[in-house]
Design a protein around this motif. Structure first.
Motif, PDB file in Angstrom:
ATOM      1  N   ALA A   9      -5.446 -13.781  10.360  1.00 23.72           N
ATOM      2  CA  ALA A   9      -4.425 -13.705   9.189  1.00 23.72           C
ATOM      3  C   ALA A   9      -3.335 -14.162   9.248  1.00 23.72           C
ATOM      4  N   ASP A  10      -2.567 -14.377   8.150  1.00 23.41           N
ATOM      5  CA  ASP A  10      -1.306 -14.713   8.167  1.00 23.41           C
ATOM      6  C   ASP A  10      -0.248 -13.548   7.770  1.00 23.41           C
ATOM      7  N   ILE A  11       0.891 -13.733   7.925  1.00 22.37           N
ATOM      8  CA  ILE A  11       1.878 -12.519   7.933  1.00 22.37           C
ATOM      9  C   ILE A  11       1.683 -11.692   6.627  1.00 22.37           C
ATOM     10  N   ALA A  12       1.339 -12.418   5.477  1.00 15.92           N
ATOM     11  CA  ALA A  12       1.018 -11.517   4.341  1.00 15.92           C
ATOM     12  C   ALA A  12      -0.389 -10.978   4.231  1.00 15.92           C
ATOM     13  N   GLY A  13      -1.128 -11.072   5.241  1.00 16.73           N
ATOM     14  CA  GLY A  13      -2.540 -10.519   5.301  1.00 16.73           C
ATOM     15  C   GLY A  13      -3.631 -11.418   4.565  1.00 16.73           C
ATOM     16  N   ALA A  68      22.931  -1.435   7.572  1.00 15.51           N
ATOM     17  CA  ALA A  68      22.661  -1.339   6.166  1.00 15.51           C
ATOM     18  C   ALA A  68      22.098  -2.740   5.774  1.00 15.51           C
ATOM     19  N   ARG A  69      22.215  -3.706   6.310  1.00 19.03           N
ATOM     20  CA  ARG A  69      21.753  -5.038   5.982  1.00 19.03           C
ATOM     21  C   ARG A  69      20.108  -5.189   6.460  1.00 19.03           C
ATOM     22  N   ALA A  70      20.258  -4.542   7.628  1.00 19.78           N
ATOM     23  CA  ALA A  70      18.803  -4.683   8.249  1.00 19.78           C
ATOM     24  C   ALA A  70      17.818  -3.554   7.442  1.00 19.78           C
ATOM     25  N   ILE A  71      18.161  -2.595   6.816  1.00 19.41           N
ATOM     26  CA  ILE A  71      17.570  -1.704   6.154  1.00 19.41           C
ATOM     27  C   ILE A  71      17.295  -2.239   4.779  1.00 19.41           C
ATOM     28  N   ASN A  72      18.158  -3.112   4.032  1.00 17.16           N
ATOM     29  CA  ASN A  72      17.954  -3.694   2.769  1.00 17.16           C
ATOM     30  C   ASN A  72      17.083  -4.822   3.265  1.00 17.16           C
ATOM     31  N   ASP A  73      17.032  -5.413   3.961  1.00 14.60           N
ATOM     32  CA  ASP A  73      16.251  -6.716   4.376  1.00 14.60           C
ATOM     33  C   ASP A  73      14.796  -6.215   4.307  1.00 14.60           C
ATOM     34  N   ARG A  74      14.388  -5.250   5.278  1.00 15.31           N
ATOM     35  CA  ARG A  74      13.127  -4.711   5.265  1.00 15.31           C
ATOM     36  C   ARG A  74      12.613  -4.315   4.129  1.00 15.31           C
ATOM     37  N   LEU A  75      13.413  -3.460   3.264  1.00 18.45           N
ATOM     38  CA  LEU A  75      12.916  -2.810   1.943  1.00 18.45           C
ATOM     39  C   LEU A  75      12.657  -4.164   1.168  1.00 18.45           C
ATOM     40  N   ALA A  76      13.312  -5.237   0.954  1.00 15.29           N
ATOM     41  CA  ALA A  76      12.939  -6.244   0.230  1.00 15.29           C
ATOM     42  C   ALA A  76      11.660  -6.960   0.673  1.00 15.29           C
ATOM     43  N   LEU A  77      11.470  -7.177   1.973  1.00 15.28           N
ATOM     44  CA  LEU A  77      10.474  -7.890   2.768  1.00 15.28           C
ATOM     45  C   LEU A  77       9.026  -7.016   2.226  1.00 15.28           C
ATOM     46  N   ASP A  78       9.404  -5.717   2.544  1.00 17.82           N
ATOM     47  CA  ASP A  78       8.222  -4.963   2.186  1.00 17.82           C
ATOM     48  C   ASP A  78       7.769  -4.896   0.408  1.00 17.82           C
ATOM     49  N   LEU A  79       8.375  -4.737  -0.361  1.00 17.72           N
ATOM     50  CA  LEU A  79       8.323  -4.966  -1.648  1.00 17.72           C
ATOM     51  C   LEU A  79       7.781  -6.359  -1.981  1.00 17.72           C
ATOM     52  N   ASP A 108       6.933  -6.043  12.092  1.00 14.54           N
ATOM     53  CA  ASP A 108       8.200  -5.229  12.731  1.00 14.54           C
ATOM     54  C   ASP A 108       8.969  -6.277  13.884  1.00 14.54           C
ATOM     55  N   SER A 109       8.268  -7.063  14.387  1.00  4.62           N
ATOM     56  CA  SER A 109       8.837  -8.035  15.365  1.00  4.62           C
ATOM     57  C   SER A 109       9.538  -9.314  14.576  1.00  4.62           C
ATOM     58  N   VAL A 110       8.717  -9.855  13.582  1.00  5.45           N
ATOM     59  CA  VAL A 110       9.471 -10.993  12.832  1.00  5.45           C
ATOM     60  C   VAL A 110      10.406 -10.592  11.900  1.00  5.45           C
ATOM     61  N   PHE A 111      10.295  -9.487  11.278  1.00  2.22           N
ATOM     62  CA  PHE A 111      11.359  -8.997  10.135  1.00  2.22           C
ATOM     63  C   PHE A 111      12.537  -8.616  11.031  1.00  2.22           C
ATOM     64  N   MET A 112      12.320  -8.073  12.182  1.00  3.93           N
ATOM     65  CA  MET A 112      13.559  -7.595  12.759  1.00  3.93           C
ATOM     66  C   MET A 112      14.570  -8.927  13.180  1.00  3.93           C
ATOM     67  N   GLN A 113      13.857  -9.838  12.992  1.00  2.00           N
ATOM     68  CA  GLN A 113      14.697 -11.241  13.600  1.00  2.00           C
ATOM     69  C   GLN A 113      15.837 -11.512  12.384  1.00  2.00           C
ATOM     70  N   SER A 114      15.665 -10.742  11.269  1.00  2.00           N
ATOM     71  CA  SER A 114      16.664 -11.099  10.338  1.00  2.00           C
ATOM     72  C   SER A 114      17.952 -10.250  10.646  1.00  2.00           C
ATOM     73  N   ARG A 115      17.807  -9.134  11.319  1.00  2.00           N
ATOM     74  CA  ARG A 115      19.106  -8.419  11.727  1.00  2.00           C
ATOM     75  C   ARG A 115      20.025  -9.002  12.403  1.00  2.00           C
ATOM     76  N   PRO A 116      21.315  -8.499  12.204  1.00  2.00           N
ATOM     77  CA  PRO A 116      22.439  -8.985  12.984  1.00  2.00           C
ATOM     78  C   PRO A 116      22.262  -9.035  14.485  1.00  2.00           C
ATOM     79  N   LYS A 117      22.546  -9.863  15.361  1.00  2.00           N
ATOM     80  CA  LYS A 117      22.132 -10.007  16.899  1.00  2.00           C
ATOM     81  C   LYS A 117      22.751  -8.775  17.550  1.00  2.00           C
ATOM     82  N   ALA A 118      23.391  -8.137  17.037  1.00  2.06           N
ATOM     83  CA  ALA A 118      24.014  -6.956  17.662  1.00  2.06           C
ATOM     84  C   ALA A 118      23.113  -5.609  17.535  1.00  2.06           C
ATOM     85  N   LEU A 119      22.273  -5.948  16.460  1.00  2.01           N
ATOM     86  CA  LEU A 119      21.450  -4.740  16.042  1.00  2.01           C
ATOM     87  C   LEU A 119      19.824  -4.938  16.813  1.00  2.01           C
ATOM     88  N   ALA A 120      19.715  -6.416  17.066  1.00  3.27           N
ATOM     89  CA  ALA A 120      18.179  -6.757  17.393  1.00  3.27           C
ATOM     90  C   ALA A 120      17.807  -6.138  18.566  1.00  3.27           C
TER      91      ALA A 120
END
Length: 340
Positions: free
Chosen positions: A91-95, A2-13, A328-340
């Motif tokens: 380009a930087d990660i923001a495009g 759930a944390r990973a999904i929420n983090d990605r949602l916020a980053l995409d916004l 996909d790679s960089v934003f995944m780094q915010s996941r808990p290590k057990a899910l990375a």
């Protein structure tokens, strides 16, 4: 999870809308105040977002802090490898564009050195996360091995040699496929699940998107319509720049519709985009002429239009692809290590 999904949602916004406040993130995500507070602290600790200012800085009273992406967290490069030159955009990660370079190719180039040199010039010392290279010819979807479409200095192991030379992740893709990605994201096919891009330039080919997915084929050969023969002549020969120079729009449209009809008869894409130099220069007028002729050949209703991507569509598609992979790679780094 759930944390990973929420983090990605916020980053995409934040990617889509720019800096946002915590209350804005709560409204857009539907998450609770504590969840958003934890999310912000977690992404700040991971170096993915930072405070960029405050709302209402020009008025009295308490202000809400704005949070935005750390754009310099990662950089990518897109490469358009032509028969006569290498074009690179960084380009930087923001495009945001962070560099560019164009390097003409000599008659017998060392493609590894030429591409690597152009990438280094465009990067200007920036460390790259991912490089996506578009080249003519078949690119195997699993091995990455390429025929390189008759490029001078071509070698089947170009992808692996570039990975060794640059020391970063390198992905190779057929150049028309990359142009289709740009067309799907920013151009005439935006919002369409099905379309075909007919590329009309110094090479002739097509890219196929069905059900919202780019289709490469078993060996990367999907869309190679330039190999079709009409009245004993290769389709690519009928439409090469030298062969159509001086012809009127009616005659050019008569040649183009042969390949378009083949695409429509087999795939029924509903939309065919005319790309490359010929498609761009012909514009709406040429597209209308092709559509008129197509209507007399095919019972399947098909829209024909000119490309709407500004600038180098191949380069744009390469940068977009590199950004998708890097995020996909960089934003995944915010996941808990057990899910990375």
């Amino acid at each position: 999870m759930a944390r990973a999904i929420n983090d990605r949602l916020a980053l995409d916004l934040l990617l889509e809308r720019g800096p946002l406040t915590a209350p804005q993130l709560r409204t857009l995500t539907g998450l609770s105040r504590p969840t958003v507070s934890d999310l912000i602290e977690r992404l700040r600790a991971d170096g993915l977002i930072e405070a960029t200012g405050e709302t209402g800085e020009d008025r009295r009273g308490p202000n809400a802090r704005l949070y935005g992406l750390v754009a310099g967290r990662a950089h990518v490069a897109g490469v358009d490898l032509r028969r006569d030159a290498v074009h690179v955009a960084v380009a930087d990660i923001a495009g945001n564009q962070a560099g560019a370079a164009t390097r003409p190719l000599p008659p017998e180039p060392d493609l590894v050195e030429q591409v690597a040199g152009a990438v280094a010039e465009a990067a200007g010392g920036l460390v790259l996360h991912t490089v996506v290279l578009g080249a003519p010819g078949l690119v195997h979807p699993r091995t990455g091995l390429s025929t390189c479409g008759g490029l001078p200095g071509a070698r089947p192991d170009l992808l692996h040699a570039l990975r060794d030379r640059l020391g970063v992740r390198v992905v190779m893709e057929n150049e028309v496929n990359l142009a289709a990605i740009a067309e799907h994201r920013d151009g005439a096919a935006a919002g369409r699940d099905d379309f075909a891009l007919l590329w009309l330039d110094d090479g002739v080919g097509a890219a196929i998107v069905l059900d919202g997915r780019l289709r490469r084929g078993a060996s990367g050969g999907a869309g190679e319509v330039g190999l079709l023969r009409f009245q004993g002549t290769d389709f690519c020969r009928l439409l090469e720049p030298g062969g159509i120079r001086g012809l009127g729009g009616d005659r050019i449209a008569g040649r183009i519709v042969e390949g378009v009809f083949a695409l429509v008869a087999v795939l029924d894409p509903g939309l065919v985009v005319l790309g490359g130099t010929t498609g761009r220069e012909g514009g709406d007028h040429l597209a209308a002429l092709v559509a008129e002729r197509l209507a007399g050949l095919s019972p399947a209703p098909t829209e024909v239009c000119a490309t709407a991507v500004e600038g180098d569509a191949i380069l744009r598609g390469a940068v977009l692809t590199a950004l998708d992979l890097t995020r996909d790679s960089v934003f995944m780094q915010s996941r808990p290590k057990a899910l990375a």
